[in-house]
Design a protein around this motif. Structure first.
Motif, PDB file in Angstrom:
ATOM      1  N   GLY A 113       0.784  -1.231   0.000  1.00  0.00           N
ATOM      2  CA  GLY A 113       0.000   0.000   0.000  1.00  0.00           C
ATOM      3  C   GLY A 113       0.814   1.278   0.000  1.00  0.00           C
ATOM      4  N   ILE A 114       2.153   1.170  -0.031  1.00  0.00           N
ATOM      5  CA  ILE A 114       3.017   2.362   0.005  1.00  0.00           C
ATOM      6  C   ILE A 114       3.792   2.458  -1.307  1.00  0.00           C
ATOM      7  N   ARG A 115       3.747   3.654  -1.905  1.00  0.00           N
ATOM      8  CA  ARG A 115       4.465   3.860  -3.165  1.00  0.00           C
ATOM      9  C   ARG A 115       5.936   4.164  -2.878  1.00  0.00           C
ATOM     10  N   ASN A 116       6.809   3.470  -3.580  1.00  0.00           N
ATOM     11  CA  ASN A 116       8.247   3.699  -3.464  1.00  0.00           C
ATOM     12  C   ASN A 116       8.643   4.760  -4.492  1.00  0.00           C
ATOM     13  N   THR A 117       8.564   6.020  -4.065  1.00  0.00           N
ATOM     14  CA  THR A 117       8.822   7.141  -4.974  1.00  0.00           C
ATOM     15  C   THR A 117      10.263   7.147  -5.458  1.00  0.00           C
ATOM     16  N   VAL A 118      11.189   6.766  -4.590  1.00  0.00           N
ATOM     17  CA  VAL A 118      12.608   6.727  -4.989  1.00  0.00           C
ATOM     18  C   VAL A 118      12.813   5.733  -6.122  1.00  0.00           C
ATOM     19  N   ALA A 119      12.194   4.553  -6.011  1.00  0.00           N
ATOM     20  CA  ALA A 119      12.323   3.539  -7.069  1.00  0.00           C
ATOM     21  C   ALA A 119      11.696   4.028  -8.375  1.00  0.00           C
ATOM     22  N   MET A 120      10.546   4.712  -8.264  1.00  0.00           N
ATOM     23  CA  MET A 120       9.885   5.253  -9.470  1.00  0.00           C
ATOM     24  C   MET A 120      10.778   6.289 -10.148  1.00  0.00           C
ATOM     25  N   ASN A 121      11.345   7.197  -9.353  1.00  0.00           N
ATOM     26  CA  ASN A 121      12.219   8.230  -9.927  1.00  0.00           C
ATOM     27  C   ASN A 121      13.463   7.619 -10.549  1.00  0.00           C
ATOM     28  N   ASN A 122      14.036   6.621  -9.876  1.00  0.00           N
ATOM     29  CA  ASN A 122      15.236   5.967 -10.415  1.00  0.00           C
ATOM     30  C   ASN A 122      14.946   5.284 -11.748  1.00  0.00           C
ATOM     31  N   GLU A 123      13.795   4.617 -11.839  1.00  0.00           N
ATOM     32  CA  GLU A 123      13.431   3.941 -13.088  1.00  0.00           C
ATOM     33  C   GLU A 123      13.169   4.956 -14.201  1.00  0.00           C
ATOM     34  N   ALA A 124      12.487   6.045 -13.853  1.00  0.00           N
ATOM     35  CA  ALA A 124      12.208   7.084 -14.854  1.00  0.00           C
ATOM     36  C   ALA A 124      13.505   7.732 -15.323  1.00  0.00           C
ATOM     37  N   ASN A 125      14.425   8.019 -14.400  1.00  0.00           N
ATOM     38  CA  ASN A 125      15.711   8.609 -14.798  1.00  0.00           C
ATOM     39  C   ASN A 125      16.515   7.659 -15.672  1.00  0.00           C
ATOM     40  N   ARG A 126      16.424   6.349 -15.385  1.00  0.00           N
ATOM     41  CA  ARG A 126      17.111   5.363 -16.225  1.00  0.00           C
ATOM     42  C   ARG A 126      16.565   5.392 -17.650  1.00  0.00           C
ATOM     43  N   LEU A 127      15.230   5.453 -17.762  1.00  0.00           N
ATOM     44  CA  LEU A 127      14.603   5.519 -19.089  1.00  0.00           C
ATOM     45  C   LEU A 127      14.992   6.798 -19.816  1.00  0.00           C
ATOM     46  N   LEU A 128      14.940   7.924 -19.118  1.00  0.00           N
ATOM     47  CA  LEU A 128      15.290   9.212 -19.728  1.00  0.00           C
ATOM     48  C   LEU A 128      16.734   9.187 -20.230  1.00  0.00           C
ATOM     49  N   LYS A 129      17.624   8.559 -19.456  1.00  0.00           N
ATOM     50  CA  LYS A 129      19.021   8.434 -19.886  1.00  0.00           C
ATOM     51  C   LYS A 129      19.135   7.544 -21.117  1.00  0.00           C
ATOM     52  N   ASP A 130      18.403   6.417 -21.121  1.00  0.00           N
ATOM     53  CA  ASP A 130      18.425   5.512 -22.273  1.00  0.00           C
ATOM     54  C   ASP A 130      17.946   6.212 -23.545  1.00  0.00           C
ATOM     55  N   TYR A 131      16.982   7.109 -23.381  1.00  0.00           N
ATOM     56  CA  TYR A 131      16.430   7.824 -24.531  1.00  0.00           C
ATOM     57  C   TYR A 131      17.284   9.028 -24.933  1.00  0.00           C
ATOM     58  N   GLY A 132      18.291   9.356 -24.117  1.00  0.00           N
ATOM     59  CA  GLY A 132      19.140  10.509 -24.421  1.00  0.00           C
ATOM     60  C   GLY A 132      18.595  11.831 -23.931  1.00  0.00           C
ATOM     61  N   PHE A 133      17.585  11.800 -23.054  1.00  0.00           N
ATOM     62  CA  PHE A 133      16.960  13.032 -22.555  1.00  0.00           C
ATOM     63  C   PHE A 133      17.482  13.342 -21.148  1.00  0.00           C
TER      64      PHE A 133
END
Length: 500
Positions: A113-133
């Motif tokens: 029931g608790i969102r892991n915001t750090v994990a979400m941000n880390n995954e999003a930053n990984r994707l943004l890096k993969d895309y070159g953004f």
């Protein structure tokens, strides 16, 4: 095994009494980019909005890999393997970049029931890096980013989960050349993985270059599907319009002297972090173009002239000495402005076509010498200029939110043509506009120029700058880089060499 990815069968859609699609049927194959083209109001976005759950399917079927799908919303469409990058902004203000990317899929990061915001941000930053953004940060509010960066975020949001079908609805017109190249790269990746792109664009050379097949719609009817290698631009224009498109496109005059009369002076204008010490004059009867890369600052120039940059320094001064520091003063002094961000800054979506067209001209639509509005004058005024811009609509009472992107743009232009402004600032005026209406807009600009009106055109479309402008000013990193005069010898490379 069948190569068919999607069957569109007998799809019909009405908006009130207006039939947007009439019994449309065709197939889309795996591992290809299939373009969907047609004039504004032909039904392209209506069809793909139903496929992706934005609109509800009225009648007919979408059959994806042999299974009937009927998404009720975009999250359901994503779960069924279909995603879309919409024409206007598809990110939600008030949410972070990461929250936008994973909207509807937050359960990936919820435990007990608790969102892991750090994990979400880390995954999003990984994707943004993969895309070159890498300049975009997952934890920041999406509101901190400009229109183009928010479109880049949408690219990540729509493609990171490798959809079977990606719909790209007029997205390239919102992107600079670098952003377009990034999008093309992901289109190719999707095709190479055996998945499918439905590509909507009014840029016919882009369509021919980037697509494998092309499906044509006209007035809500299916016309044909052709191989891109078998047709040229003229063939596509004829299929879209139903006849040959003839007449002038860009201006054909060269060597005309620009008037010495200055109607507007921009002096040492600075908007912190966007433009620095920008100065230029606009002359009577001149079309002055501004070009540059996405972060060059050219879009901020338009806002600064119209008094819409509230932290602006420097001066914007008319020939009579009037200083333009806010929007009411600009409008009162016959200055018009159309924004690149149409839905948020140029139209009122949940108001009628009539209200939108009449809004800047209400002072002139009163009864006699009184200040009371004449509703009959407003109605006739809106009808006249909606007709002049060939807005496809049920009537002028229809909400602007129900129109296609191109028809929204026609409403924006109808508003300022009706106002009869002397100085018109057009930021990306042909974004989302079909080939025939582009021609009409260019001819209208030329007519306004000959009547002594002055136009500033800000555009990422290099050929329309070359084809329409008397002068072109190039911005780079927020500062003036150089100026080019109208010439038959001017080409895209001349502009690009100054931009980069």
């Amino acid at each position: 095994m069948s190569d068919i990815r999607l069957q569109v069968k007998n799809v019909t859609k009405h908006f009130g009494i207006n039939r947007a699609l009439n019994n449309i049927s065709f197939n889309i194959n795996k591992g290809e980019v299939q373009a969907l083209i047609g004039e504004n109001g032909s039904g392209k976005s209506t069809l793909t909005n139903m496929l992706t759950g934005i609109y509800q399917l009225e009648s007919g079927e979408f059959i994806l890999d042999g299974q009937n799908i009927h998404p009720k919303n975009q999250v359901m469409a994503n779960n069924q393997g279909v995603s879309i990058i919409v024409q206007e902004l598809g990110t939600l203000s008030g949410l972070t970049v990461a929250e936008n990317i994973f909207l509807g899929h937050e359960d990936r990061f919820i435990h007990f029931g608790i969102r892991n915001t750090v994990a979400m941000n880390n995954e999003a930053n990984r994707l943004l890096k993969d895309y070159g953004f890498t300049h975009i940060k997952a934890q920041e509010l999406v509101d901190n980013y400009n229109f183009e960066d928010r479109k880049l975020i949408e690219i990540v949001k729509a493609t990171y989960f490798k959809p079977k079908i990606l719909v790209i609805d007029e997205t390239t017109t919102a992107l600079s050349q670098e952003g377009r190249e990034e999008l093309y790269k992901h289109m190719n990746r999707i095709r190479e993985e055996g998945n499918t792109v439905i590509f909507i664009s009014h840029d016919l050379p882009e369509i021919l270059d980037k697509s494998d097949t092309i499906t044509v719609l006209r007035d809500g009817e299916y016309i044909t599907t052709v191989k891109s290698r078998d047709v040229n631009e003229d063939d596509l224009k004829k299929l879209m319009v139903g006849r040959e498109v003839t007449g002038k496109y860009y201006r054909s005059d060269y060597g005309s002297k620009i008037s010495d009369e200055v109607v507007l002076s921009v002096k040492n204008v600075t908007v912190k972090g966007k433009i620095h010490d920008v100065s230029f004059d606009l002359h009577k009867g001149e079309i002055l173009g501004f070009g540059g890369l996405s972060e060059s600052g050219m879009h901020e120039v338009g806002k600064a002239i119209f008094g819409a940059s509230y932290d602006r320094e420097g001066e914007v001064v008319l020939a009579n000495g009037t200083h333009i520091n806010d929007i009411p003063t600009a409008i009162a002094n016959s200055i018009a402005y159309t924004s690149k961000d149409r839905d948020n800054e140029s139209v009122v979506l949940n108001q009628s076509i009539e209200d939108n067209i009449a809004l800047p001209s209400l002072d002139n639509l009163t009864i006699g010498k009184t200040k009371f509005l004449s509703f009959s004058k407003i109605k006739e005024f809106a009808k006249k200029f909606a007709k002049e811009m060939s807005v496809k609509m049920v009537n002028t009472q229809q909400f602007v939110s129900e129109l296609s992107g191109g028809n929204k743009q026609k409403v924006v232009l109808a508003r300022w043509i009706g106002k009869d402004s002397n100085i018109v600032v057009l930021d990306s005026p042909t974004r989302g506009i079909d080939i025939k209406v582009k021609q009409d807009i260019y001819q209208l600009m030329d007519k306004m120029r000959q009547e002594g009106k002055s136009i500033i055109m800000i555009s990422e479309e290099l050929m329309e700058l070359i084809g329409m402008c008397d002068r072109i000013i190039i911005l780079k990193d927020g500062a003036l880089k150089g100026e080019l005069a109208r010439s038959e010898d001017l080409d895209e490379n001349s502009l690009i060499s100054m931009m980069v």
